[in-house]
Design a protein around this motif. Structure first.
Motif, mmCIF file in Angstrom:
data_model
loop_
_atom_site.group_PDB
_atom_site.id
_atom_site.type_symbol
_atom_site.label_atom_id
_atom_site.label_comp_id
_atom_site.label_asym_id
_atom_site.label_seq_id
_atom_site.Cartn_x
_atom_site.Cartn_y
_atom_site.Cartn_z
ATOM 1 N N ILE A 38 31.228 45.954 48.802
ATOM 2 C CA ILE A 38 31.276 47.413 48.955
ATOM 3 C C ILE A 38 32.324 47.793 49.993
ATOM 4 N N TRP A 39 32.368 47.013 51.073
ATOM 5 C CA TRP A 39 33.375 47.273 52.105
ATOM 6 C C TRP A 39 34.787 47.121 51.527
ATOM 7 N N GLY A 40 35.010 46.062 50.736
ATOM 8 C CA GLY A 40 36.325 45.827 50.148
ATOM 9 C C GLY A 40 36.740 46.940 49.203
ATOM 10 N N LEU A 41 35.771 47.527 48.508
ATOM 11 C CA LEU A 41 36.093 48.545 47.514
ATOM 12 C C LEU A 41 36.508 49.876 48.129
ATOM 13 N N THR A 42 36.447 50.000 49.460
ATOM 14 C CA THR A 42 37.003 51.212 50.068
ATOM 15 C C THR A 42 38.511 51.259 49.803
ATOM 16 N N ALA A 43 39.090 50.103 49.430
ATOM 17 C CA ALA A 43 40.512 50.048 49.070
ATOM 18 C C ALA A 43 40.814 50.915 47.847
ATOM 19 N N LEU A 44 39.786 51.319 47.094
ATOM 20 C CA LEU A 44 39.988 52.166 45.909
ATOM 21 C C LEU A 44 40.623 53.498 46.272
ATOM 22 N N THR A 45 40.544 53.894 47.538
ATOM 23 C CA THR A 45 41.114 55.185 47.927
ATOM 24 C C THR A 45 42.639 55.133 48.009
ATOM 25 N N ASP A 46 43.224 53.920 47.998
ATOM 26 C CA ASP A 46 44.680 53.808 48.101
ATOM 27 C C ASP A 46 45.220 52.759 47.126
ATOM 28 N N PRO A 47 46.067 53.169 46.160
ATOM 29 C CA PRO A 47 46.557 52.238 45.122
ATOM 30 C C PRO A 47 47.203 50.974 45.682
ATOM 31 N N GLU A 48 48.063 51.116 46.712
ATOM 32 C CA GLU A 48 48.770 49.954 47.255
ATOM 33 C C GLU A 48 47.797 48.925 47.823
ATOM 34 N N THR A 49 46.839 49.422 48.616
ATOM 35 C CA THR A 49 45.846 48.537 49.231
ATOM 36 C C THR A 49 45.016 47.848 48.170
ATOM 37 N N PHE A 50 44.623 48.619 47.138
ATOM 38 C CA PHE A 50 43.777 48.066 46.087
ATOM 39 C C PHE A 50 44.515 46.967 45.323
ATOM 40 N N ASN A 51 45.780 47.219 44.955
ATOM 41 C CA ASN A 51 46.567 46.204 44.240
ATOM 42 C C ASN A 51 46.734 44.931 45.067
ATOM 43 N N ALA A 52 46.983 45.112 46.362
ATOM 44 C CA ALA A 52 47.142 43.947 47.237
ATOM 45 C C ALA A 52 45.849 43.154 47.309
ATOM 46 N N LEU A 53 44.727 43.876 47.368
ATOM 47 C CA LEU A 53 43.417 43.219 47.448
ATOM 48 C C LEU A 53 43.137 42.399 46.196
ATOM 49 N N ILE A 54 43.377 43.018 45.018
ATOM 50 C CA ILE A 54 43.082 42.321 43.761
ATOM 51 C C ILE A 54 44.006 41.117 43.590
ATOM 52 N N ALA A 55 45.290 41.284 44.006
ATOM 53 C CA ALA A 55 46.221 40.154 43.923
ATOM 54 C C ALA A 55 45.689 38.976 44.733
ATOM 55 N N LYS A 56 45.123 39.274 45.885
ATOM 56 C CA LYS A 56 44.552 38.235 46.739
ATOM 57 C C LYS A 56 43.356 37.563 46.051
ATOM 58 N N TYR A 57 42.573 38.361 45.335
ATOM 59 C CA TYR A 57 41.391 37.824 44.656
ATOM 60 C C TYR A 57 41.748 36.805 43.571
ATOM 61 N N HIS A 58 42.999 36.804 43.137
ATOM 62 C CA HIS A 58 43.373 35.875 42.068
ATOM 63 C C HIS A 58 43.935 34.567 42.609
ATOM 64 N N SER A 59 43.865 34.372 43.907
ATOM 65 C CA SER A 59 44.308 33.094 44.473
ATOM 66 C C SER A 59 43.189 32.058 44.290
ATOM 67 N N PRO A 60 43.564 30.752 44.286
ATOM 68 C CA PRO A 60 42.618 29.680 43.937
ATOM 69 C C PRO A 60 41.291 29.716 44.699
ATOM 70 N N ILE A 61 41.324 29.974 45.992
ATOM 71 C CA ILE A 61 40.090 29.912 46.775
ATOM 72 C C ILE A 61 39.077 30.942 46.284
ATOM 73 N N PHE A 62 39.588 32.130 45.842
ATOM 74 C CA PHE A 62 38.684 33.156 45.335
ATOM 75 C C PHE A 62 38.150 32.799 43.952
ATOM 76 N N LYS A 63 38.911 31.967 43.202
ATOM 77 C CA LYS A 63 38.411 31.487 41.906
ATOM 78 C C LYS A 63 37.186 30.597 42.106
ATOM 79 N N VAL A 64 37.233 29.767 43.145
ATOM 80 C CA VAL A 64 36.070 28.942 43.480
ATOM 81 C C VAL A 64 34.896 29.844 43.869
ATOM 82 N N GLY A 65 35.188 30.841 44.708
ATOM 83 C CA GLY A 65 34.167 31.783 45.135
ATOM 84 C C GLY A 65 33.568 32.552 43.971
ATOM 85 N N GLU A 66 34.429 32.945 43.024
ATOM 86 C CA GLU A 66 34.001 33.666 41.831
ATOM 87 C C GLU A 66 32.984 32.837 41.038
ATOM 88 N N PHE A 67 33.283 31.544 40.911
ATOM 89 C CA PHE A 67 32.374 30.655 40.186
ATOM 90 C C PHE A 67 31.055 30.483 40.949
#
Lengths: 154, 153
Positions: free
Chosen positions: A56-85
Motif C-alpha cells: 500500500i505504501w509503494g502504491l502511493t507512487a500511483l500519484t506520479d507517472p514517473e515514480t510509478f514507472n520507475a517502481l514497476i521497472a524495479k519490480y521486474h528485477s530478478p530479486i523481486f521475481k523470487v519475492g513474487e514467487f
C-alpha cells in the motif's frame, strides 16, 4: 483448544502434574501435521501483513507517472521475481488453509477432515506450480540463458 | 458484554473477509499478472535495473485506443487503462477500495490475534492494539488517496 503437550501428553495421564510446571508460559508443543499447519498459517499471515503495508505504501507512487514507472521497472528485477514467487506460495497456502478453517468452523468437524486437508494441499500445490510458472520460467531464462526453458503454457 | 459481542462479530467477519479475499485476490492476480491487455508479459520481464518491461500487442493497442496513437505502453499507462477509464474507473476504484478495506481488516485483526497471544500485560495489549489499528487507519487513508486520485492529472 485441545492441544497435546509434552507436559500434558494425553487424556489418560493423571490430572496431577498437569498444572505443576506452569512456571513458563512457553510450553513445548508436540508438532503434528495440524499444529504445523497452524504455525505456518500464523507465519504466512504475519508475513502477508508486512507485505500489505509495503504494498500500500509503494502504491502511493500511483500519484506520479514517473515514480510509478520507475517502481514497476524495479519490480521486474530478478530479486523481486523470487519475492513474487514467495508471495504466491504464502498467499496460496494461507488462502487454502484459511478456507479449510472456514469450512470446519461453519460446517462443523467432519471425519473426512484429513481428506479435506490433503485435497486442499494438492490444490495449493497446483496453484503454486501453475500460477508460479511464469516466475520460474523468467528466472530460469535469466539464470540459464534465453531459450533454455520450455515455453509450456506461455 | 459489549467487548465479547464485538469479539464474536470480528471473529465472524474474519471468516467472511477471508472468503471474500480469495475471490478478490483471484481477480487482482489475474488482472495484474496474467491478463494480456493489463499485465506486462510476466515470463519476459526479468529486466536489468531500470529497464522498462515489455508489453504484449493487446496492452499496446489498449493504451493507444484510450490515450491516442502516440501513447506508449508504460506501466503507468497500462494501469490507467482501468483507473482513468471514463466508464469503468468508478467500478475499478470501487473494487480497489473494497479490497483495501477487506484486506486491512483481515490482516490487522489477524495480527492482533497473534499479538494478544504473546503479549500478556493488559497495558501492553492496549498499546499494541491502538498502535496497529492506527497504522491500519493510516494505510486506509493513503491507500484510498492513491486509488481515488489516480488518473486525475
Amino acid at each position: 483448544m485441545a492441544v497435546d503437550t509434552q507436559e500434558r501428553p494425553a487424556p489418560t495421564a493423571s490430572k496431577e502434574g498437569a498444572t505443576a510446571e506452569q512456571d513458563s508460559r512457553f510450553q513445548r508443543y508436540r508438532i503434528r501435521t495440524g499444529m504445523f499447519a497452524w504455525m505456518m498459517h500464523r507465519l504466512t499471515g504475519v508475513g502477508l501483513v508486512v507485505y500489505l503495508i509495503i504494498h500500500i505504501w509503494g502504491l502511493t507512487a500511483l500519484t506520479d507517472p514517473e515514480t510509478f514507472n520507475a517502481l514497476i521497472a524495479k519490480y521486474h528485477s530478478p530479486i523481486f521475481k523470487v519475492g513474487e514467487f514467495a508471495l504466491l506460495v504464502a498467499v496460496a497456502y494461507h488462502a487454502m488453509n484459511g478456507l479449510r478453517i472456514v469450512l470446519i468452523d461453519f460446517l462443523g468437524w467432519s471425519p473426512n477432515q484429513k481428506k479435506l486437508f490433503w485435497t486442499l494441499g494438492a490444490v495449493t500445490a497446483v496453484i503454486i506450480l501453475v500460477g508460479g510458472w511464469p516466475s520460474i520460467y523468467s528466472l530460469g531464462e535469466w539464470i540459464l540463458g534465453p531459450g533454455s526453458m520450455p515455453t509450456l503454457f506461455l | 458484554m459489549a467487548a465479547s459481542t464485538s469479539n464474536a462479530l470480528n471473529w465472524f467477519l474474519h471468516r467472511i473477509t477471508g472468503t471474500f479475499l480469495i475471490f478478490m485476490l483471484i481477480t487482482h492476480f489475474w488482472v495484474q499478472h496474467y491478463d494480456h491487455q493489463a499485465a506486462s508479459v510476466t515470463h519476459e520481464v526479468v529486466t536489468e535495473q531500470g529497464a522498462m518491461p515489455d508489453y504484449p500487442e493487446e496492452a499496446k493497442e489498449g493504451v493507444r485506443a484510450r490515450f491516442g496513437p502516440d501513447a506508449e505502453a508504460t506501466p503507468y499507462q497500462v494501469v490507467m487503462q482501468r483507473l482513468a477509464d471514463p466508464v469503468y474507473a468508478v467500478l475499478w476504484k470501487g473494487f480497489n477500495i473494497l479490497f483495501l478495506i477487506v484486506a486491512l481488516h483481515h490482516g490487522f485483526y489477524g495480527l492482533n490475534n497473534v499479538m494478544t497471544d504473546y503479549i500478556r500485560d493488559p497495558m501492553g495489549r492496549l498499546i499494541a492494539r491502538s498502535l496497529s489499528w492506527t497504522v491500519a487507519l493510516g494505510l486506509l487513508i493513503i491507500g484510498m488517496y492513491s486509488v481515488i486520485t489516480a488518473g486525475w492529472g
